[in-house]
Design a protein around this motif. Structure first.
Motif, PDB file in Angstrom:
ATOM      1  N   PHE A 113       0.869  -1.173   0.000  1.00 24.98           N
ATOM      2  CA  PHE A 113       0.000   0.000   0.000  1.00 24.98           C
ATOM      3  C   PHE A 113       0.904   1.221   0.000  1.00 24.98           C
ATOM      4  O   PHE A 113       2.070   1.143   0.410  1.00 24.98           O
ATOM      5  CB  PHE A 113      -0.921   0.005   1.225  1.00 24.98           C
ATOM      6  CG  PHE A 113      -0.195  -0.181   2.540  1.00 24.98           C
ATOM      7  CD1 PHE A 113       0.290   0.903   3.263  1.00 24.98           C
ATOM      8  CD2 PHE A 113       0.012  -1.459   3.052  1.00 24.98           C
ATOM      9  CE1 PHE A 113       0.962   0.733   4.457  1.00 24.98           C
ATOM     10  CE2 PHE A 113       0.702  -1.645   4.257  1.00 24.98           C
ATOM     11  CZ  PHE A 113       1.170  -0.548   4.955  1.00 24.98           C
ATOM     12  N   ALA A 114       0.393   2.344  -0.453  1.00 25.98           N
ATOM     13  CA  ALA A 114       1.174   3.580  -0.425  1.00 25.98           C
ATOM     14  C   ALA A 114       1.446   3.949   1.026  1.00 25.98           C
ATOM     15  O   ALA A 114       0.530   3.956   1.862  1.00 25.98           O
ATOM     16  CB  ALA A 114       0.416   4.691  -1.129  1.00 25.98           C
ATOM     17  N   ALA A 115       2.708   4.264   1.353  1.00 21.54           N
ATOM     18  CA  ALA A 115       3.067   4.479   2.756  1.00 21.54           C
ATOM     19  C   ALA A 115       4.257   5.415   2.887  1.00 21.54           C
ATOM     20  O   ALA A 115       5.127   5.485   2.017  1.00 21.54           O
ATOM     21  CB  ALA A 115       3.381   3.147   3.420  1.00 21.54           C
ATOM     22  N   PHE A 116       4.285   6.095   4.004  1.00 18.10           N
ATOM     23  CA  PHE A 116       5.463   6.830   4.440  1.00 18.10           C
ATOM     24  C   PHE A 116       6.275   5.915   5.347  1.00 18.10           C
ATOM     25  O   PHE A 116       5.726   5.047   6.024  1.00 18.10           O
ATOM     26  CB  PHE A 116       5.042   8.094   5.190  1.00 18.10           C
ATOM     27  CG  PHE A 116       4.224   9.028   4.355  1.00 18.10           C
ATOM     28  CD1 PHE A 116       4.834   9.898   3.462  1.00 18.10           C
ATOM     29  CD2 PHE A 116       2.843   9.014   4.432  1.00 18.10           C
ATOM     30  CE1 PHE A 116       4.075  10.738   2.657  1.00 18.10           C
ATOM     31  CE2 PHE A 116       2.074   9.854   3.639  1.00 18.10           C
ATOM     32  CZ  PHE A 116       2.692  10.718   2.754  1.00 18.10           C
ATOM     33  N   TYR A 117       7.590   6.123   5.358  1.00 19.55           N
ATOM     34  CA  TYR A 117       8.459   5.311   6.204  1.00 19.55           C
ATOM     35  C   TYR A 117       9.461   6.200   6.916  1.00 19.55           C
ATOM     36  O   TYR A 117       9.707   7.351   6.516  1.00 19.55           O
ATOM     37  CB  TYR A 117       9.187   4.249   5.376  1.00 19.55           C
ATOM     38  CG  TYR A 117      10.182   4.813   4.386  1.00 19.55           C
ATOM     39  CD1 TYR A 117      11.449   5.252   4.782  1.00 19.55           C
ATOM     40  CD2 TYR A 117       9.861   4.930   3.032  1.00 19.55           C
ATOM     41  CE1 TYR A 117      12.350   5.792   3.881  1.00 19.55           C
ATOM     42  CE2 TYR A 117      10.764   5.467   2.118  1.00 19.55           C
ATOM     43  CZ  TYR A 117      12.008   5.891   2.557  1.00 19.55           C
ATOM     44  OH  TYR A 117      12.895   6.439   1.667  1.00 19.55           O
ATOM     45  N   SER A 118      10.058   5.663   7.957  1.00 21.99           N
ATOM     46  CA  SER A 118      11.150   6.347   8.659  1.00 21.99           C
ATOM     47  C   SER A 118      12.014   5.298   9.336  1.00 21.99           C
ATOM     48  O   SER A 118      11.494   4.404  10.005  1.00 21.99           O
ATOM     49  CB  SER A 118      10.598   7.330   9.700  1.00 21.99           C
ATOM     50  OG  SER A 118      11.659   8.024  10.352  1.00 21.99           O
ATOM     51  N   TYR A 119      13.335   5.393   9.137  1.00 19.42           N
ATOM     52  CA  TYR A 119      14.250   4.439   9.749  1.00 19.42           C
ATOM     53  C   TYR A 119      15.525   5.163  10.188  1.00 19.42           C
ATOM     54  O   TYR A 119      15.767   6.319   9.819  1.00 19.42           O
ATOM     55  CB  TYR A 119      14.591   3.297   8.782  1.00 19.42           C
ATOM     56  CG  TYR A 119      15.384   3.713   7.569  1.00 19.42           C
ATOM     57  CD1 TYR A 119      16.776   3.792   7.596  1.00 19.42           C
ATOM     58  CD2 TYR A 119      14.738   4.018   6.368  1.00 19.42           C
ATOM     59  CE1 TYR A 119      17.497   4.176   6.478  1.00 19.42           C
ATOM     60  CE2 TYR A 119      15.453   4.401   5.249  1.00 19.42           C
ATOM     61  CZ  TYR A 119      16.831   4.482   5.312  1.00 19.42           C
ATOM     62  OH  TYR A 119      17.548   4.873   4.208  1.00 19.42           O
ATOM     63  N   ALA A 120      16.326   4.470  10.961  1.00 14.29           N
ATOM     64  CA  ALA A 120      17.621   4.983  11.395  1.00 14.29           C
ATOM     65  C   ALA A 120      18.683   3.952  11.062  1.00 14.29           C
ATOM     66  O   ALA A 120      18.441   2.744  11.138  1.00 14.29           O
ATOM     67  CB  ALA A 120      17.618   5.270  12.895  1.00 14.29           C
ATOM     68  N   TYR A 121      19.850   4.431  10.646  1.00 15.22           N
ATOM     69  CA  TYR A 121      21.004   3.541  10.484  1.00 15.22           C
ATOM     70  C   TYR A 121      22.213   4.179  11.146  1.00 15.22           C
ATOM     71  O   TYR A 121      22.535   5.337  10.825  1.00 15.22           O
ATOM     72  CB  TYR A 121      21.334   3.238   9.020  1.00 15.22           C
ATOM     73  CG  TYR A 121      22.508   2.285   8.953  1.00 15.22           C
ATOM     74  CD1 TYR A 121      22.306   0.926   9.179  1.00 15.22           C
ATOM     75  CD2 TYR A 121      23.816   2.744   8.769  1.00 15.22           C
ATOM     76  CE1 TYR A 121      23.382   0.050   9.188  1.00 15.22           C
ATOM     77  CE2 TYR A 121      24.886   1.871   8.791  1.00 15.22           C
ATOM     78  CZ  TYR A 121      24.668   0.523   8.995  1.00 15.22           C
ATOM     79  OH  TYR A 121      25.726  -0.354   9.032  1.00 15.22           O
ATOM     80  N   PRO A 122      22.867   3.435  12.070  1.00 10.48           N
ATOM     81  CA  PRO A 122      22.459   2.133  12.596  1.00 10.48           C
ATOM     82  C   PRO A 122      21.212   2.290  13.472  1.00 10.48           C
ATOM     83  O   PRO A 122      20.946   3.386  13.972  1.00 10.48           O
ATOM     84  CB  PRO A 122      23.670   1.700  13.433  1.00 10.48           C
ATOM     85  CG  PRO A 122      24.314   2.991  13.855  1.00 10.48           C
ATOM     86  CD  PRO A 122      24.118   3.933  12.702  1.00 10.48           C
ATOM     87  N   THR A 123      20.463   1.213  13.646  1.00  2.22           N
ATOM     88  CA  THR A 123      19.239   1.279  14.441  1.00  2.22           C
ATOM     89  C   THR A 123      19.587   1.305  15.923  1.00  2.22           C
ATOM     90  O   THR A 123      20.123   0.332  16.447  1.00  2.22           O
ATOM     91  CB  THR A 123      18.337   0.068  14.136  1.00  2.22           C
ATOM     92  OG1 THR A 123      18.098  -0.015  12.734  1.00  2.22           O
ATOM     93  CG2 THR A 123      17.014   0.207  14.877  1.00  2.22           C
ATOM     94  N   PRO A 124      19.298   2.404  16.624  1.00  2.00           N
ATOM     95  CA  PRO A 124      19.653   2.473  18.049  1.00  2.00           C
ATOM     96  C   PRO A 124      18.761   1.561  18.897  1.00  2.00           C
ATOM     97  O   PRO A 124      17.609   1.286  18.526  1.00  2.00           O
ATOM     98  CB  PRO A 124      19.409   3.948  18.409  1.00  2.00           C
ATOM     99  CG  PRO A 124      19.198   4.659  17.113  1.00  2.00           C
ATOM    100  CD  PRO A 124      18.694   3.653  16.147  1.00  2.00           C
TER     101      PRO A 124
END
Length: 313
Positions: free
Chosen positions: A225-236
């Motif tokens: 489905f159409a979506a917004f995302y948010s991530y961190a690298y490296p993942t804390p």
């Protein structure tokens, strides 16, 4: 409800979206082949403009810009010497698009030589060999473009609230997502690589520094489905347990990132502020759990004609 946030149900235009994605990959590979490398592959991306998506000026021939006009549904090529060419966007194979595009570049005085394989897609078929006729739902494509315009504006506004290193708002044609990325200013551990269709050396350079990245997918790649995302690298540690907004945003353990369905934004009474709440709260989750120097990196959201205040040390 805002009228500038159109419906873009992914399943209804899945095949047309796939076709547009691959057409963008053909043009993106041309830009990649002719443009000097910039950190994090920023030299290869596209940008939203008033008609669709643009490469900006590619240093080839006299200077060439390629625009996907997603309102008239034509691909436009313009050279700095005044030469211009168009080709229709519509129902065709990727092989036919590739052939026509190479002819267009040659007509503009450019060099139509570039890697002929798609990136970051399952079961990739070389462009020249992909002879399956693909549909092209012009109405769905235009609605997707209208959504990009609305999202692009919010992403640009979000970008202004950061004095540290921050990416342009740009579309990566490999993964087909519009994205904006903030950097902590610290180096990141070596990325393990392993992204399908993407050399590890490219992935590792892209993630050489700590990031909090947000973006938008039309669908696919684990979110149907159409979506917004948010991530961190490296993942804390603790990032997945952040208090994020709005209601309906959630952490997807399989993808390792926060998701917010586009429809929740579209149907809200204030779509722009709903999306901004997601961008701000997921960034804060990354920055707080990652011990970023927020006082040094952040500033108020920008306004026209108002210079940024100086950080007081």
């Amino acid at each position: 409800m805002s009228t500038i946030w159109p419906e873009i149900p992914f399943e209804a235009w899945r095949e047309s979206c796939s076709a547009l994605h691959l057409y963008c990959q053909v043009v993106g590979k041309y830009r990649l082949a002719r443009t000097p490398w910039v950190n994090h592959s920023w030299h290869a991306t596209f940008y939203v403009n008033a008609r669709g998506l643009t490469t900006s000026l590619v240093p080839d021939g006299s200077g060439i810009e390629i625009v996907f006009d997603l309102c008239r549904h034509v691909l436009i090529g313009e050279a700095a010497d005044g030469c211009r060419a168009e080709m229709p966007l519509g129902r065709m194979s990727v092989a036919e698009f590739h052939t026509r595009f190479c002819e267009l570049i040659g007509h503009l005085g450019g060099i139509p030589e570039f890697d002929g394989r798609p990136s970051e897609v399952p079961n990739p078929i070389p462009f020249r060999d992909d002879r399956q006729i693909r549909p092209y739902d012009a109405d769905a494509v235009t609605r997707f473009f209208r959504a990009l315009v609305a999202i692009n504006g919010v992403f640009h506004r979000f970008r202004t609230g950061f004095t540290g290193k921050v990416s342009p708002v740009h579309l990566f044609w490999g993964s087909f997502d519009l994205a904006v990325t903030r950097f902590s200013g610290r180096p990141a551990p070596l990325h393990p690589g392993g992204v399908p269709g993407l050399p590890d050396v490219v992935t590792r350079e892209a993630y050489s520094d700590e990031v909090s990245s947000a973006g938008f997918w039309p669908g696919g790649g684990g979110a149907e489905f159409a979506a917004f995302y948010s991530y961190a690298y490296p993942t804390p540690n603790g990032f997945a347990d952040g208090q994020v907004m709005p209601e309906g945003a959630y952490f997807d353990n399989k993808l390792g990132e926060y998701l917010l369905p586009y429809d929740l934004v579209r149907k809200s009474s204030e779509p722009e502020e709903t999306l901004m709440a997601f961008l701000q709260s997921t960034y804060r989750a990354a920055a707080d759990t990652g011990s970023w120097d927020r006082a040094a990196l952040e500033c108020p959201i920008g306004s026209p004609l108002r210079p940024r205040p100086l950080n007081k040390r």
